[in-house]
Scaffold this motif. Structure first.
Motif, PDB file in Angstrom:
ATOM      1  N   PHE A   1       0.850  -1.184   0.000  1.00 56.02           N
ATOM      2  CA  PHE A   1       0.000   0.000   0.000  1.00 56.02           C
ATOM      3  C   PHE A   1       0.888   1.237   0.000  1.00 56.02           C
ATOM      4  O   PHE A   1       1.798   1.350   0.824  1.00 56.02           O
ATOM      5  CB  PHE A   1      -0.936  -0.028   1.210  1.00 56.02           C
ATOM      6  CG  PHE A   1      -1.731  -1.311   1.292  1.00 56.02           C
ATOM      7  CD1 PHE A   1      -2.845  -1.488   0.489  1.00 56.02           C
ATOM      8  CD2 PHE A   1      -1.331  -2.342   2.133  1.00 56.02           C
ATOM      9  CE1 PHE A   1      -3.571  -2.679   0.539  1.00 56.02           C
ATOM     10  CE2 PHE A   1      -2.040  -3.535   2.189  1.00 56.02           C
ATOM     11  CZ  PHE A   1      -3.169  -3.705   1.383  1.00 56.02           C
ATOM     12  N   ASP A   2       0.607   2.165  -0.905  1.00 54.08           N
ATOM     13  CA  ASP A   2       1.514   3.281  -1.167  1.00 54.08           C
ATOM     14  C   ASP A   2       1.644   4.207   0.042  1.00 54.08           C
ATOM     15  O   ASP A   2       0.653   4.564   0.683  1.00 54.08           O
ATOM     16  CB  ASP A   2       1.021   4.075  -2.383  1.00 54.08           C
ATOM     17  CG  ASP A   2       2.126   4.923  -2.966  1.00 54.08           C
ATOM     18  OD1 ASP A   2       2.471   5.968  -2.375  1.00 54.08           O
ATOM     19  OD2 ASP A   2       2.678   4.525  -4.011  1.00 54.08           O
ATOM     20  N   VAL A   3       2.882   4.603   0.315  1.00 55.62           N
ATOM     21  CA  VAL A   3       3.149   5.474   1.466  1.00 55.62           C
ATOM     22  C   VAL A   3       2.494   6.850   1.304  1.00 55.62           C
ATOM     23  O   VAL A   3       2.262   7.547   2.297  1.00 55.62           O
ATOM     24  CB  VAL A   3       4.670   5.653   1.704  1.00 55.62           C
ATOM     25  CG1 VAL A   3       5.341   4.330   2.032  1.00 55.62           C
ATOM     26  CG2 VAL A   3       5.343   6.294   0.498  1.00 55.62           C
ATOM     27  N   ASP A   4       2.173   7.229   0.074  1.00 55.36           N
ATOM     28  CA  ASP A   4       1.573   8.549  -0.170  1.00 55.36           C
ATOM     29  C   ASP A   4       0.064   8.484  -0.391  1.00 55.36           C
ATOM     30  O   ASP A   4      -0.546   9.493  -0.761  1.00 55.36           O
ATOM     31  CB  ASP A   4       2.238   9.205  -1.396  1.00 55.36           C
ATOM     32  CG  ASP A   4       3.716   9.499  -1.162  1.00 55.36           C
ATOM     33  OD1 ASP A   4       4.059   9.895  -0.030  1.00 55.36           O
ATOM     34  OD2 ASP A   4       4.518   9.320  -2.090  1.00 55.36           O
ATOM     35  N   ASP A   5      -0.545   7.315  -0.173  1.00 53.19           N
ATOM     36  CA  ASP A   5      -1.984   7.168  -0.417  1.00 53.19           C
ATOM     37  C   ASP A   5      -2.771   7.526   0.839  1.00 53.19           C
ATOM     38  O   ASP A   5      -2.853   6.739   1.788  1.00 53.19           O
ATOM     39  CB  ASP A   5      -2.284   5.725  -0.852  1.00 53.19           C
ATOM     40  CG  ASP A   5      -3.732   5.546  -1.288  1.00 53.19           C
ATOM     41  OD1 ASP A   5      -4.551   6.443  -1.019  1.00 53.19           O
ATOM     42  OD2 ASP A   5      -4.044   4.495  -1.881  1.00 53.19           O
TER      43      ASP A   5
ATOM     44  N   ILE B   1      -5.548   5.273   2.531  1.00 49.12           N
ATOM     45  CA  ILE B   1      -5.166   4.069   3.283  1.00 49.12           C
ATOM     46  C   ILE B   1      -4.721   4.490   4.684  1.00 49.12           C
ATOM     47  O   ILE B   1      -3.924   5.430   4.813  1.00 49.12           O
ATOM     48  CB  ILE B   1      -3.995   3.331   2.577  1.00 49.12           C
ATOM     49  CG1 ILE B   1      -4.379   2.952   1.144  1.00 49.12           C
ATOM     50  CG2 ILE B   1      -3.544   2.112   3.359  1.00 49.12           C
ATOM     51  CD1 ILE B   1      -5.300   1.793   1.000  1.00 49.12           C
ATOM     52  N   PRO B   2      -5.186   3.822   5.747  1.00 51.15           N
ATOM     53  CA  PRO B   2      -4.685   4.141   7.092  1.00 51.15           C
ATOM     54  C   PRO B   2      -3.162   4.048   7.133  1.00 51.15           C
ATOM     55  O   PRO B   2      -2.573   3.138   6.529  1.00 51.15           O
ATOM     56  CB  PRO B   2      -5.330   3.073   7.977  1.00 51.15           C
ATOM     57  CG  PRO B   2      -6.563   2.658   7.237  1.00 51.15           C
ATOM     58  CD  PRO B   2      -6.221   2.770   5.782  1.00 51.15           C
ATOM     59  N   ASN B   3      -2.547   4.962   7.839  1.00 51.07           N
ATOM     60  CA  ASN B   3      -1.088   5.077   7.843  1.00 51.07           C
ATOM     61  C   ASN B   3      -0.389   3.771   8.242  1.00 51.07           C
ATOM     62  O   ASN B   3       0.675   3.436   7.719  1.00 51.07           O
ATOM     63  CB  ASN B   3      -0.656   6.213   8.784  1.00 51.07           C
ATOM     64  CG  ASN B   3       0.828   6.491   8.652  1.00 51.07           C
ATOM     65  OD1 ASN B   3       1.331   6.711   7.560  1.00 51.07           O
ATOM     66  ND2 ASN B   3       1.534   6.451   9.771  1.00 51.07           N
ATOM     67  N   ARG B   4      -0.999   3.021   9.138  1.00 55.82           N
ATOM     68  CA  ARG B   4      -0.326   1.804   9.636  1.00 55.82           C
ATOM     69  C   ARG B   4      -0.148   0.734   8.550  1.00 55.82           C
ATOM     70  O   ARG B   4       0.673  -0.163   8.693  1.00 55.82           O
ATOM     71  CB  ARG B   4      -1.076   1.219  10.836  1.00 55.82           C
ATOM     72  CG  ARG B   4      -2.457   0.683  10.539  1.00 55.82           C
ATOM     73  CD  ARG B   4      -3.115   0.195  11.840  1.00 55.82           C
ATOM     74  NE  ARG B   4      -4.453  -0.368  11.624  1.00 55.82           N
ATOM     75  CZ  ARG B   4      -5.552   0.344  11.515  1.00 55.82           C
ATOM     76  NH1 ARG B   4      -5.485   1.673  11.598  1.00 55.82           N
ATOM     77  NH2 ARG B   4      -6.727  -0.248  11.328  1.00 55.82           N
ATOM     78  N   TYR B   5      -0.952   0.851   7.479  1.00 53.77           N
ATOM     79  CA  TYR B   5      -0.856  -0.143   6.398  1.00 53.77           C
ATOM     80  C   TYR B   5       0.078   0.285   5.275  1.00 53.77           C
ATOM     81  O   TYR B   5       0.443  -0.537   4.433  1.00 53.77           O
ATOM     82  CB  TYR B   5      -2.239  -0.420   5.798  1.00 53.77           C
ATOM     83  CG  TYR B   5      -3.215  -1.047   6.761  1.00 53.77           C
ATOM     84  CD1 TYR B   5      -2.923  -2.239   7.418  1.00 53.77           C
ATOM     85  CD2 TYR B   5      -4.444  -0.440   7.018  1.00 53.77           C
ATOM     86  CE1 TYR B   5      -3.820  -2.813   8.313  1.00 53.77           C
ATOM     87  CE2 TYR B   5      -5.347  -1.005   7.906  1.00 53.77           C
ATOM     88  CZ  TYR B   5      -5.025  -2.187   8.551  1.00 53.77           C
ATOM     89  OH  TYR B   5      -5.910  -2.757   9.423  1.00 53.77           O
ATOM     90  N   ARG B   6       0.452   1.553   5.227  1.00 56.45           N
ATOM     91  CA  ARG B   6       1.260   2.045   4.099  1.00 56.45           C
ATOM     92  C   ARG B   6       2.695   1.528   4.218  1.00 56.45           C
ATOM     93  O   ARG B   6       3.370   1.806   5.203  1.00 56.45           O
ATOM     94  CB  ARG B   6       1.240   3.573   4.068  1.00 56.45           C
ATOM     95  CG  ARG B   6      -0.161   4.145   3.833  1.00 56.45           C
ATOM     96  CD  ARG B   6      -0.085   5.652   3.677  1.00 56.45           C
ATOM     97  NE  ARG B   6      -1.192   6.320   4.346  1.00 56.45           N
ATOM     98  CZ  ARG B   6      -1.235   7.605   4.622  1.00 56.45           C
ATOM     99  NH1 ARG B   6      -0.204   8.381   4.303  1.00 56.45           N
ATOM    100  NH2 ARG B   6      -2.285   8.130   5.224  1.00 56.45           N
ATOM    101  N   ASN B   7       3.129   0.804   3.196  1.00 59.69           N
ATOM    102  CA  ASN B   7       4.383   0.067   3.362  1.00 59.69           C
ATOM    103  C   ASN B   7       5.268   0.011   2.120  1.00 59.69           C
ATOM    104  O   ASN B   7       6.214  -0.780   2.068  1.00 59.69           O
ATOM    105  CB  ASN B   7       4.070  -1.372   3.812  1.00 59.69           C
ATOM    106  CG  ASN B   7       3.163  -2.107   2.841  1.00 59.69           C
ATOM    107  OD1 ASN B   7       2.679  -1.526   1.877  1.00 59.69           O
ATOM    108  ND2 ASN B   7       2.936  -3.384   3.094  1.00 59.69           N
ATOM    109  N   GLY B   8       4.967   0.802   1.087  1.00 64.43           N
ATOM    110  CA  GLY B   8       5.804   0.725  -0.104  1.00 64.43           C
ATOM    111  C   GLY B   8       5.398   1.746  -1.141  1.00 64.43           C
ATOM    112  O   GLY B   8       4.725   2.735  -0.837  1.00 64.43           O
TER     113      GLY B   8
END
Length: 452
Positions: free
Chosen positions: A371-375, A378-385
């Motif tokens: 899940f994109d770090v700039d999206d 998406i909840p921040n805890r899921y953003r990973n790439g």
């Protein structure tokens, strides 16, 4: 066989006989324990030596080889008096089990099971002339029909994959997004209409990885073991691998991009090639490990490998090497997977386990795990790439440039690395979903049985 992985391997006293091409053939059956589980191995005594070829797949008679195996496996269950609740088959090579079970084995008393079928990649369907079905005892006249095993695009051919979809009680694939993609004309490889017809029993469950095997804190292939709480070891692996491959280590803050893949069109070969040159333009280093079964692709990458043979920032290793792959996961800062389609993808999960931040195209299981770090949706805890949508150079450039930009802000990058290492991609979640499916299917069968 990897005999060192099997404990207490022994042959059963009784042989299992199975019919094929109208004759009876003997099968020697071995049993042993693999990772604590009892496993049976079938050794067919057939003159064609079906499984003494030196390779698993890609033989001219694969349809016969795997339909023979499916018959012998069911025969073993029947003759051994087994009464399984679930028979779980994978891919077209064991898809024959579903029609064989209902047409030939349930009437003979092997009638306690529900059939679960998992397809890992709908590109491979195993189609063959309908007449070949007769070898394993199935009735080609009855099964070569549009509502059964007839291939959707060739009426004189049967499709084992379609047969499994029709005859199984549960049908799954390896990620929720891929399950949606294969129900479209573009992604379904001709099988989408069948999947849509049987959509009530079809779903996607995201695959997992073996987190004990893929663990940087215990991985003995690495120069230094490390964890999310101690990232110094990751830097040491990066330095060590640079020396091993003859790459420059002049600047510790030069990002290293890794790629481990089969070089086939599905994997976005043109984008991998582009990523090599773009990485160089942006001041990074690139390491590719992988080879291609497609001659012109293999030749093309051999040419690139020769071009960068002594380059201080690029290295291509065109073979399979598990120990080196683990080293690359540990050493790389970023890991690129620009697939055209990707049923699940495990490399992005392994990369994150080793603290390598994924750059992926939003497709299949990549879309379900990165899940994109700039999206902001998406909840921040899921953003990973870093993700991109269109399979072109422009989309890839955008994701790579954002990754390189964040890499320069050291503390933010370190936080992201620790975050991705702490994500649980283990099998437990997948296993519990399968267990629930099994229980529901068995309960439905018993309820239906009690009403008749």
């Amino acid at each position: 066989m990897q005999y060192d992985r099997i404990r207490d391997l022994r042959a059963l006293d009784a042989t299992v006989n199975s019919y094929f091409d109208g004759k009876l053939f003997q099968n020697k059956v071995w049993t042993g324990t693999v990772e604590g589980l009892p496993v049976y191995f079938i050794e067919p005594h057939h003159p064609s030596k079906f499984f003494w070829r030196g390779q698993y797949y890609g033989e001219q008679d694969d349809f016969k080889r795997f339909s023979f195996f499916s018959c012998a496996a069911l025969e073993l269950l029947l003759q051994a008096g087994k009464k399984p609740d679930i028979i779980h088959c994978h891919d077209w090579q064991t898809a024959f089990v579903a029609p064989l079970y209902w047409d030939l084995y349930a009437p003979r008393g092997l009638n306690s099971a529900r059939i679960c079928f998992t397809c890992h990649n709908f590109e491979y369907q195993g189609t063959a002339p309908a007449s070949e079905l007769a070898s394993c005892g199935l009735d080609a006249y009855q099964l070569n029909r549009p509502d059964r095993m007839q291939d959707n695009s060739a009426h004189d051919r049967v499709n084992p994959l379609k047969g499994a979809i029709v005859f199984s009680n549960i049908v799954t694939t390896v990620s929720p997004t891929y399950a949606q993609e294969v129900r479209t004309a573009e992604g379904g490889r001709g099988i989408h209409s069948t999947l849509n017809f049987y959509s009530k029993k079809f779903l996607g469950i995201l695959n997992g990885i073996d987190t004990e095997s893929w663990n940087p804190s215990t991985d003995m292939f690495l120069k230094v073991q490390y964890s999310a709480n101690d990232l110094q070891g990751k830097e040491e692996n990066k330095d060590s691998m640079r020396r091993l491959l003859g790459l420059s280590s002049a600047d510790d803050r030069t990002p290293l991009v890794g790629c481990i893949t089969r070089l086939v069109p599905q994997k976005g070969v043109h984008l991998i090639r582009h990523a090599i040159y773009r990485t160089l333009e942006m001041g990074g280093q690139f390491v590719l490990l992988g080879s291609s079964p497609v001659p012109h692709i293999q030749r093309e990458f051999e040419g690139i490998a020769n071009q960068f043979q002594n380059h201080e920032h690029i290295r291509l290793i065109l073979k399979y090497d598990e120990s080196l792959s683990r080293y690359i996961y540990a050493a790389s800062d970023m890991f690129i997977t620009p697939s055209i389609f990707e049923p699940c993808g495990l490399t992005q999960m392994i990369a994150m386990r080793y603290g390598s931040v994924p750059i992926v195209r939003k497709t299949g299981g990549l879309n379900d795990s990165v899940f994109d770090v700039d999206d902001d949706t998406i909840p921040n805890r899921y953003r990973n790439g870093f993700t991109f949508t269109t399979a072109d150079e422009q989309g890839l450039n955008s994701a790579m440039e954002r990754a390189f930009s964040l890499y320069k802000t050291d503390e933010s990058w370190q936080q992201l690395v620790r975050k991705v290492m702490n994500i649980d991609f283990g099998w437990e979640s997948s296993a519990s979903q399968y267990e629930e499916l099994y229980v529901q299917s068995v309960a439905r069968a018993r309820a239906a049985g009690s009403r008749t």
